[in-house]
Write an enzyme that holds these catalytic residues in place. Structure first.
Site, PDB file in Angstrom:
ATOM      1  N   LYS A  22       0.815  -1.162  -0.019  1.00  0.00           N
ATOM      2  CA  LYS A  22       0.063  -0.119   0.023  1.00  0.00           C
ATOM      3  C   LYS A  22       0.795   1.434   0.019  1.00  0.00           C
ATOM      4  CE  LYS A  22      -1.740   1.973   3.980  1.00  0.00           C
ATOM      5  NZ  LYS A  22      -1.582   3.307   4.179  1.00  0.00           N
ATOM      6  N   ASN A  23       1.747   1.228   0.866  1.00  0.00           N
ATOM      7  CA  ASN A  23       2.604   2.549   1.049  1.00  0.00           C
ATOM      8  C   ASN A  23       3.510   2.918  -0.030  1.00  0.00           C
ATOM      9  OD1 ASN A  23       0.923   3.216   3.368  1.00  0.00           O
ATOM     10  ND2 ASN A  23       2.494   2.600   4.788  1.00  0.00           N
ATOM     11  N   ARG A  93      -3.618  10.752   3.932  1.00  0.00           N
ATOM     12  CA  ARG A  93      -2.331  11.423   4.176  1.00  0.00           C
ATOM     13  C   ARG A  93      -1.640  11.407   3.004  1.00  0.00           C
ATOM     14  NH1 ARG A  93       0.105  14.611   7.547  1.00  0.00           N
ATOM     15  NH2 ARG A  93       2.345  14.126   7.538  1.00  0.00           N
ATOM     16  N   CYS A 117      -5.162   8.484   9.040  1.00  0.00           N
ATOM     17  CA  CYS A 117      -5.503   8.134  10.412  1.00  0.00           C
ATOM     18  C   CYS A 117      -5.091   8.937  11.446  1.00  0.00           C
ATOM     19  CB  CYS A 117      -4.501   6.662  10.611  1.00  0.00           C
ATOM     20  SG  CYS A 117      -5.188   5.409   9.451  1.00  0.00           S
ATOM     21  N   ARG A 122      -0.218  15.415  12.751  1.00  0.00           N
ATOM     22  CA  ARG A 122       0.461  14.965  11.759  1.00  0.00           C
ATOM     23  C   ARG A 122       1.117  16.282  10.786  1.00  0.00           C
ATOM     24  NH1 ARG A 122      -2.129   9.494   9.325  1.00  0.00           N
ATOM     25  NH2 ARG A 122       0.187   9.171   8.796  1.00  0.00           N
ATOM     26  N   GLN A 126       8.460  19.145   7.924  1.00  0.00           N
ATOM     27  CA  GLN A 126       9.832  18.685   7.290  1.00  0.00           C
ATOM     28  C   GLN A 126       9.862  18.537   5.739  1.00  0.00           C
ATOM     29  OE1 GLN A 126      12.792  17.957   9.076  1.00  0.00           O
ATOM     30  NE2 GLN A 126      11.284  18.894  10.571  1.00  0.00           N
ATOM     31  N   ASP A 305       3.694   0.248  12.284  1.00  0.00           N
ATOM     32  CA  ASP A 305       2.230  -0.040  11.674  1.00  0.00           C
ATOM     33  C   ASP A 305       2.056  -1.730  12.039  1.00  0.00           C
ATOM     34  OD1 ASP A 305       2.072   2.193  10.571  1.00  0.00           O
ATOM     35  OD2 ASP A 305       2.870   1.772   8.461  1.00  0.00           O
ATOM     36  N   ARG A 397      -9.292   0.180   3.521  1.00  0.00           N
ATOM     37  CA  ARG A 397      -8.217   1.103   3.126  1.00  0.00           C
ATOM     38  C   ARG A 397      -7.009   0.543   2.499  1.00  0.00           C
ATOM     39  NH1 ARG A 397      -8.379   7.012   5.416  1.00  0.00           N
ATOM     40  NH2 ARG A 397      -7.160   7.277   3.791  1.00  0.00           N
TER      41      ARG A 397
HETATM   42  N1  EPU Z   1       6.456  14.232  11.378  1.00  0.00           N
HETATM   43  C1  EPU Z   1       6.760  15.652  11.735  1.00  0.00           C
HETATM   44  N2  EPU Z   1       7.035  16.615  10.790  1.00  0.00           N
HETATM   45  C2  EPU Z   1       6.873  15.958   9.484  1.00  0.00           C
HETATM   46  C3  EPU Z   1       6.489  14.917   9.253  1.00  0.00           C
HETATM   47  C4  EPU Z   1       6.464  13.741  10.094  1.00  0.00           C
HETATM   48  O1  EPU Z   1       7.285  15.948  12.873  1.00  0.00           O
HETATM   49  O2  EPU Z   1       6.886  16.977   8.538  1.00  0.00           O
HETATM   50  C5  EPU Z   1       6.502  13.367  12.644  1.00  0.00           C
HETATM   51  C6  EPU Z   1       5.334  12.699  12.459  1.00  0.00           C
HETATM   52  O3  EPU Z   1       4.271  13.308  13.682  1.00  0.00           O
HETATM   53  C7  EPU Z   1       5.602  11.029  13.275  1.00  0.00           C
HETATM   54  C8  EPU Z   1       7.032  10.944  12.700  1.00  0.00           C
HETATM   55  O4  EPU Z   1       7.487  12.223  12.016  1.00  0.00           O
HETATM   56  O5  EPU Z   1       5.686  11.382  14.536  1.00  0.00           O
HETATM   57  C9  EPU Z   1       6.862   9.921  11.394  1.00  0.00           C
HETATM   58  O6  EPU Z   1       6.004  10.291  10.624  1.00  0.00           O
HETATM   59  P1  EPU Z   1       6.200   9.968   9.003  1.00  0.00           P
HETATM   60  O7  EPU Z   1       6.372  11.174   8.023  1.00  0.00           O
HETATM   61  O8  EPU Z   1       7.495   9.054   8.744  1.00  0.00           O
HETATM   62  O9  EPU Z   1       4.814   9.330   8.603  1.00  0.00           O
HETATM   63  P2  EPU Z   1       3.831   9.394   7.508  1.00  0.00           P
HETATM   64  O10 EPU Z   1       4.670   9.563   6.133  1.00  0.00           O
HETATM   65  O11 EPU Z   1       2.775  10.300   7.356  1.00  0.00           O
HETATM   66  C10 EPU Z   1       4.031   6.759   6.843  1.00  0.00           C
HETATM   67  C11 EPU Z   1       3.153   5.836   6.581  1.00  0.00           C
HETATM   68  C12 EPU Z   1       2.345   5.329   7.996  1.00  0.00           C
HETATM   69  C13 EPU Z   1       3.465   4.961   8.895  1.00  0.00           C
HETATM   70  C14 EPU Z   1       4.512   6.013   8.824  1.00  0.00           C
HETATM   71  C15 EPU Z   1       5.888   5.560   9.744  1.00  0.00           C
HETATM   72  C16 EPU Z   1       2.229   6.218   4.323  1.00  0.00           C
HETATM   73  C17 EPU Z   1       1.060   6.522   3.418  1.00  0.00           C
HETATM   74  N3  EPU Z   1       1.864   6.081   5.846  1.00  0.00           N
HETATM   75  O12 EPU Z   1       3.369   7.906   7.325  1.00  0.00           O
HETATM   76  O13 EPU Z   1       1.579   4.122   7.611  1.00  0.00           O
HETATM   77  O14 EPU Z   1       3.007   4.867  10.038  1.00  0.00           O
HETATM   78  O15 EPU Z   1       4.990   6.283   7.707  1.00  0.00           O
HETATM   79  O16 EPU Z   1       6.349   4.675   9.322  1.00  0.00           O
HETATM   80  O17 EPU Z   1       3.275   5.792   3.889  1.00  0.00           O
HETATM   81  C18 EPU Z   1      -0.324   2.725   7.728  1.00  0.00           C
HETATM   82  O18 EPU Z   1       0.272   2.203   6.831  1.00  0.00           O
HETATM   83  O19 EPU Z   1      -1.242   2.340   8.595  1.00  0.00           O
HETATM   84  C19 EPU Z   1       0.357   4.102   8.178  1.00  0.00           C
HETATM   85  C20 EPU Z   1      -0.251   5.033   9.051  1.00  0.00           C
END
Ligand code: EPU
Length: 428
Positions: A22-23, A93, A117, A122, A126, A305, A397
């Protein structure tokens, strides 16, 4: 509105095949916006998040269609405007990847603030830090992120935290920028490598993906490609835990065992037996489960996850286990639901303390997000009696055909329509 109904305590056995990740899919599909040609993406999972991102691209003018059961063809030439602000964008997201992809193509992007989610705040600071370093400026107004650059110029970006999304977005924005971009403290997840491989197959010049330093030498154009997405590490991990929780014996096929190492190592510590083959793993549980402590971390650590799923397994182990959530601020909201099934889990901030119990008991519960929903299914499969799970749209999803996959392993699970609770009988 549907719910899942599970009659538990059936040992899972047989074989299950894992779908595309998925991701990876939700990053690679918007990345196709950067191509001047036609992209054929194979091993696409049939899940609602893929449908959603595909509908968003279609609304923007992309010619996007499934050309067979698992291959998506994308021709994004028809996108004329860098704007993506429909309601659908706010529902996921991964729509934040439209920012990097549109910025890379048009040097401008206007995208609704992404949803997804709810694990607490969120932020996308960055992502924006990266775009700014490449020469863009941005404003956020009325829920729309508006990023613009006269010219995108490569730069070295040191990420303050390891972020999957920011790493992907910066790669997308930098792939056609002028000169060299270096992302330091980059995320290393398998889908980051998959995205880099996809972009490279279109003619990009990206090295170092999978390490914490990714180098992107900008190219002037990207051509079409045919590319196959990696198998879903988390779907595989979920079936591994389901097999273990039911005391079953399941061959999980179409996986990359290397991507499962952190999950396999923890399961082995808990007492689960894992046999690794080239593209499959066999999971069985001959004996009792041991308590253990888990800390979730960015890859190659134990994936966040998989945190709710492993919590269910640890609730069946003897003794007290602890989970430390190292990625998200608030990813234990589902514990309240799980405790309805008899688990003894207390939460203090980012730590959950799990006292093992003899047996889970079926109950009516809700999926409060995708992986929490997967955990409820595992709990229902292991529990005595009947479990009903509401809000299954979250689960759909990210898990392809989960009912039929589990049924083929011997689970007693079905999807039924919830009666309309607001139905008022006509006055006599
Ligand atoms: N964060 C910041 N600033 C940013 C971006 C992230 O502070 O600009 C923080 C977040 O709040 C969090 C941490 O950094 O505490 C990690 O966030 P990350 O950006 O790595 O997560 P994401 O890209 O929003 C993806 C996956 C998530 C998975 C996370 C961590 C996708 C679409 N989503 O989210 O997957 O939990 O990486 O591995 O790739 C899922 O599949 O169920 C899911 C939620």
């Amino acid at each position: 509105m549907d719910k899942f109904v599970i009659n538990g305590q059936k040992k899972l056995s047989g074989e299950v095949s894992i779908s595309g990740a998925k991701n990876a899919a939700v990053a690679i599909i918007p990345a196709a916006i950067l191509s001047d040609g036609i992209c054929r993406i194979e091993n696409i999972p049939n899940i609602n998040d893929v449908t959603l991102i595909s509908r968003i691209l279609a609304k923007m003018g992309t010619d996007i269609k499934m050309i067979d059961k698992t291959t998506l063809q994308i021709n994004a030439k028809g996108i004329k405007s860098p704007e993506a602000s429909c309601d659908l964008v706010r529902q996921m997201r991964a729509s934040s990847y439209l920012l990097g992809a549109l910025l890379g193509r048009f040097h401008k992007a206007m995208v609704s603030f992404p949803g997804g989610c709810d694990f607490g705040v969120r932020p996308i600071d960055q992502h924006l830090k990266g775009f700014t370093a490449l020469g863009a400026s941005y404003k956020v107004e009325s829920g729309i992120v508006d990023v613009e650059a006269k010219e995108l110029i490569g730069n070295t970006i040191y990420m303050d935290i390891v972020s999957v999304g920011a790493t992907i977005n910066i790669m997308l924005a930098a792939v056609k920028a002028k000169g060299l971009t270096v992302i330091e403290n980059a995320a290393k997840e398998p889908h980051i490598v998959d995205l880099a491989n996809f972009l490279n197959s279109m003619g990009a010049d990206i090295t170092g993906a999978g390490t914490d330093c990714i180098k992107i030498r900008g190219v002037s154009s990207l051509q079409g490609t045919t590319y196959s997405i990696i198998p879903d590490q988390i779907e595989a991990g979920t079936y591994m835990v389901a097999a273990a929780a039911t005391g079953g014996n399941v061959l999980i096929k179409n996986v990359i065992p290397k991507h499962l190492e952190a999950i396999s190592a923890k399961l082995q510590e808990i007492g689960v037996v894992i046999e690794e083959f080239d593209e499959s793993v066999r999971v069985s549980r001959p004996s009792k489960l041991n308590k253990c402590n888990v800390k979730t971390m960015p890859h190659p650590g134990f994936p966040t996850d998989m945190q709710p799923q492993i919590a269910v397994l640890l609730s069946m182990a003897s003794g007290t286990s602890m989970i430390n959530e190292g990625v998200w601020d608030n990813r234990f909201k589902y514990i309240e639901e799980l405790n309805r099934m008899g688990t003894k889990i207390s939460v203090d901030g980012k730590i959950a303390v799990i006292d093992g119990i003899e047996e889970l008991i079926g109950a009516p519960v809700k999926a409060i997000d995708l992986r929490a929903g997967a955990a409820m299914i595992i709990a229902g499969l292991a529990a005595k009696g009947t479990t009903t799970i509401e809000n299954v749209h979250y689960i759909e999803r990210g898990y392809e055909n989960i009912i039929n996959k589990l049924k083929s392993l011997g689970a007693d699970i079905k999807k039924v329509e919830i009666e309309n609770q607001n139905f008022m009988p006509k006055a006599l």
